[in-house]
Design a protein around this motif. Sequence first.
Motif, mmCIF file in Angstrom:
data_model
loop_
_atom_site.group_PDB
_atom_site.id
_atom_site.type_symbol
_atom_site.label_atom_id
_atom_site.label_comp_id
_atom_site.label_asym_id
_atom_site.label_seq_id
_atom_site.Cartn_x
_atom_site.Cartn_y
_atom_site.Cartn_z
ATOM 1 N N LEU A 1 11.606 19.950 1.906
ATOM 2 C CA LEU A 1 11.440 20.540 0.583
ATOM 3 C C LEU A 1 12.310 21.784 0.516
ATOM 4 C CD1 LEU A 1 10.033 20.524 -2.145
ATOM 5 C CD2 LEU A 1 8.183 21.837 -1.122
ATOM 6 N N GLU A 2 13.364 21.711 -0.286
ATOM 7 C CA GLU A 2 14.310 22.819 -0.383
ATOM 8 C C GLU A 2 13.857 23.875 -1.381
ATOM 9 O OE1 GLU A 2 18.153 21.179 -1.167
ATOM 10 O OE2 GLU A 2 17.987 19.760 0.490
ATOM 11 N N HIS A 3 12.898 23.553 -2.223
ATOM 12 C CA HIS A 3 12.416 24.471 -3.239
ATOM 13 C C HIS A 3 10.891 24.516 -3.160
ATOM 14 C CE1 HIS A 3 16.397 24.262 -4.973
ATOM 15 N NE2 HIS A 3 16.303 22.956 -4.974
ATOM 16 N N THR A 4 10.298 25.544 -3.754
ATOM 17 C CA THR A 4 8.853 25.560 -3.853
ATOM 18 C C THR A 4 8.434 24.501 -4.867
ATOM 19 O OG1 THR A 4 8.915 27.254 -5.562
ATOM 20 C CG2 THR A 4 8.701 28.013 -3.272
ATOM 21 N N ILE A 5 7.195 24.069 -4.780
ATOM 22 C CA ILE A 5 6.692 23.001 -5.650
ATOM 23 C C ILE A 5 6.889 23.348 -7.124
ATOM 24 C CG2 ILE A 5 4.620 21.725 -6.342
ATOM 25 C CD1 ILE A 5 5.791 20.962 -3.573
ATOM 26 N N ASP A 6 6.667 24.601 -7.504
ATOM 27 C CA ASP A 6 6.801 24.960 -8.916
ATOM 28 C C ASP A 6 8.253 24.940 -9.393
ATOM 29 O OD1 ASP A 6 7.220 27.206 -7.251
ATOM 30 O OD2 ASP A 6 6.845 28.573 -8.914
ATOM 31 N N LYS A 7 9.209 24.801 -8.480
ATOM 32 C CA LYS A 7 10.629 24.732 -8.846
ATOM 33 C C LYS A 7 11.153 23.296 -8.901
ATOM 34 C CE LYS A 7 11.283 29.202 -8.823
ATOM 35 N NZ LYS A 7 11.174 29.926 -10.036
ATOM 36 N N ASN B 1 0.804 -1.225 0.000
ATOM 37 C CA ASN B 1 0.000 0.000 0.000
ATOM 38 C C ASN B 1 0.841 1.280 0.000
ATOM 39 O OD1 ASN B 1 -2.421 1.400 -0.116
ATOM 40 N ND2 ASN B 1 -2.471 1.670 2.085
ATOM 41 N N PHE B 2 1.754 1.387 -0.942
ATOM 42 C CA PHE B 2 2.583 2.580 -1.072
ATOM 43 C C PHE B 2 1.898 3.586 -1.983
ATOM 44 C CE2 PHE B 2 4.209 -1.001 -3.568
ATOM 45 C CZ PHE B 2 3.889 -0.582 -4.846
ATOM 46 N N PRO B 3 2.321 4.828 -1.940
ATOM 47 C CA PRO B 3 1.727 5.848 -2.813
ATOM 48 C C PRO B 3 2.016 5.568 -4.288
ATOM 49 C CG PRO B 3 2.983 6.866 -1.038
ATOM 50 C CD PRO B 3 3.288 5.401 -1.001
ATOM 51 N N ILE B 4 1.025 5.848 -5.108
ATOM 52 C CA ILE B 4 1.147 5.739 -6.557
ATOM 53 C C ILE B 4 0.660 7.058 -7.150
ATOM 54 C CG2 ILE B 4 0.338 4.572 -8.644
ATOM 55 C CD1 ILE B 4 -0.217 2.096 -7.008
ATOM 56 N N ILE B 5 1.442 7.620 -8.064
ATOM 57 C CA ILE B 5 0.986 8.806 -8.775
ATOM 58 C C ILE B 5 1.212 8.594 -10.274
ATOM 59 C CG2 ILE B 5 1.265 10.384 -6.833
ATOM 60 C CD1 ILE B 5 3.846 11.378 -8.011
ATOM 61 N N PRO C 1 -1.959 6.434 -0.323
ATOM 62 C CA PRO C 1 -2.682 5.915 0.820
ATOM 63 C C PRO C 1 -3.553 7.019 1.383
ATOM 64 C CG PRO C 1 -0.433 6.345 1.475
ATOM 65 C CD PRO C 1 -0.565 6.727 0.013
ATOM 66 N N SER C 2 -4.726 6.690 1.726
ATOM 67 C CA SER C 2 -5.719 7.643 2.221
ATOM 68 C C SER C 2 -5.766 8.898 1.362
ATOM 69 C CB SER C 2 -5.441 8.002 3.671
ATOM 70 O OG SER C 2 -5.518 6.864 4.473
ATOM 71 N N GLU C 3 -5.712 8.656 0.051
ATOM 72 C CA GLU C 3 -5.796 9.711 -0.952
ATOM 73 C C GLU C 3 -4.715 10.776 -0.804
ATOM 74 O OE1 GLU C 3 -9.781 11.010 -1.951
ATOM 75 O OE2 GLU C 3 -10.552 9.340 -0.781
ATOM 76 N N LEU C 4 -3.627 10.462 -0.119
ATOM 77 C CA LEU C 4 -2.532 11.391 0.108
ATOM 78 C C LEU C 4 -3.010 12.707 0.708
ATOM 79 C CD1 LEU C 4 -0.400 10.893 -3.114
ATOM 80 C CD2 LEU C 4 0.078 10.016 -0.859
ATOM 81 N N ALA C 5 -4.146 12.650 1.382
ATOM 82 C CA ALA C 5 -4.686 13.870 1.971
ATOM 83 C C ALA C 5 -3.882 14.258 3.207
ATOM 84 C CB ALA C 5 -6.156 13.662 2.359
ATOM 85 N N PRO C 6 -3.599 15.543 3.369
ATOM 86 C CA PRO C 6 -2.867 15.968 4.557
ATOM 87 C C PRO C 6 -3.643 15.621 5.819
ATOM 88 C CG PRO C 6 -3.150 17.784 3.003
ATOM 89 C CD PRO C 6 -3.924 16.619 2.483
ATOM 90 N N GLY D 1 0.079 19.753 -12.798
ATOM 91 C CA GLY D 1 -0.674 18.723 -12.073
ATOM 92 C C GLY D 1 0.233 17.680 -11.453
ATOM 93 N N PHE D 2 1.257 17.275 -12.204
ATOM 94 C CA PHE D 2 2.206 16.300 -11.685
ATOM 95 C C PHE D 2 2.967 16.871 -10.487
ATOM 96 C CE2 PHE D 2 6.399 14.294 -11.566
ATOM 97 C CZ PHE D 2 6.002 12.978 -11.354
ATOM 98 N N ASN D 3 3.424 18.114 -10.607
ATOM 99 C CA ASN D 3 4.146 18.740 -9.499
ATOM 100 C C ASN D 3 3.260 18.905 -8.269
ATOM 101 O OD1 ASN D 3 6.571 18.804 -10.801
ATOM 102 N ND2 ASN D 3 6.466 20.973 -11.339
ATOM 103 N N LYS D 4 1.964 19.167 -8.478
ATOM 104 C CA LYS D 4 1.037 19.278 -7.352
ATOM 105 C C LYS D 4 0.947 17.932 -6.624
ATOM 106 C CE LYS D 4 -3.751 20.321 -6.200
ATOM 107 N NZ LYS D 4 -5.075 20.627 -6.731
ATOM 108 N N GLU D 5 0.808 16.845 -7.389
ATOM 109 C CA GLU D 5 0.764 15.507 -6.783
ATOM 110 C C GLU D 5 2.076 15.189 -6.078
ATOM 111 O OE1 GLU D 5 -1.914 13.335 -6.519
ATOM 112 O OE2 GLU D 5 -2.837 15.224 -7.127
#
Length: 170
Positions: free
Chosen positions: A106-112, A78-82, A149-154, A90-94
């Motif tokens: 996270l050393e950079h912002t998501i968009d970086k 049950n590991f994360p799958i994207i 797992p659990s929809e990767l929800a925070p 969209g990929f970077n958001k996931e």
Amino acid sequence: IINRFSLDPIWGFKDPRSIICLEGWLDALPNMECVAIFRHPQEVAQSLKIRDGISLDEGINLWKTYNRRLLDWHSQLNFPIIEFSHNSAGFNKELGRLIKKLVLPLEHTIDKLSFYQHKHYHNRHIHHGSNSEELEIYNQLVIRSNLCPSELAPDANPPMKSSCKNMTKF
């Protein structure tokens, strides 16, 4: 590989073939956390044809072999799958949600994030000719990526164990 990164608390590698010998990796790194990234079978087959000269049928068969194995391992661990898609935002958001869920720095912002590179995605709009078996496998991957797992929800559940962040992506 393990020795080269033995002093690093967080490390990973990307090799789709690791799904074939995952049991050995789990024996060597019992606290390893896995992450899977998948692509549409036609995109993989086209990429293999362009890069390695493999026929589309061989590419599809290879994709099915790897992804059947991926689904089997996912049922056990049950590991994360994207999904790797042509939409880098969209990929970077996931990927950002995954980084938070795994409690990774996270050393950079998501968009970086530089994981996604357009030069590796050259197979847009080729979703045709798929047979029922490959579509069933692909649909299962899509379903599991949306739930795992659990929809990767925070804060949906406690973070995964953080004592060892050795990860593999297949």
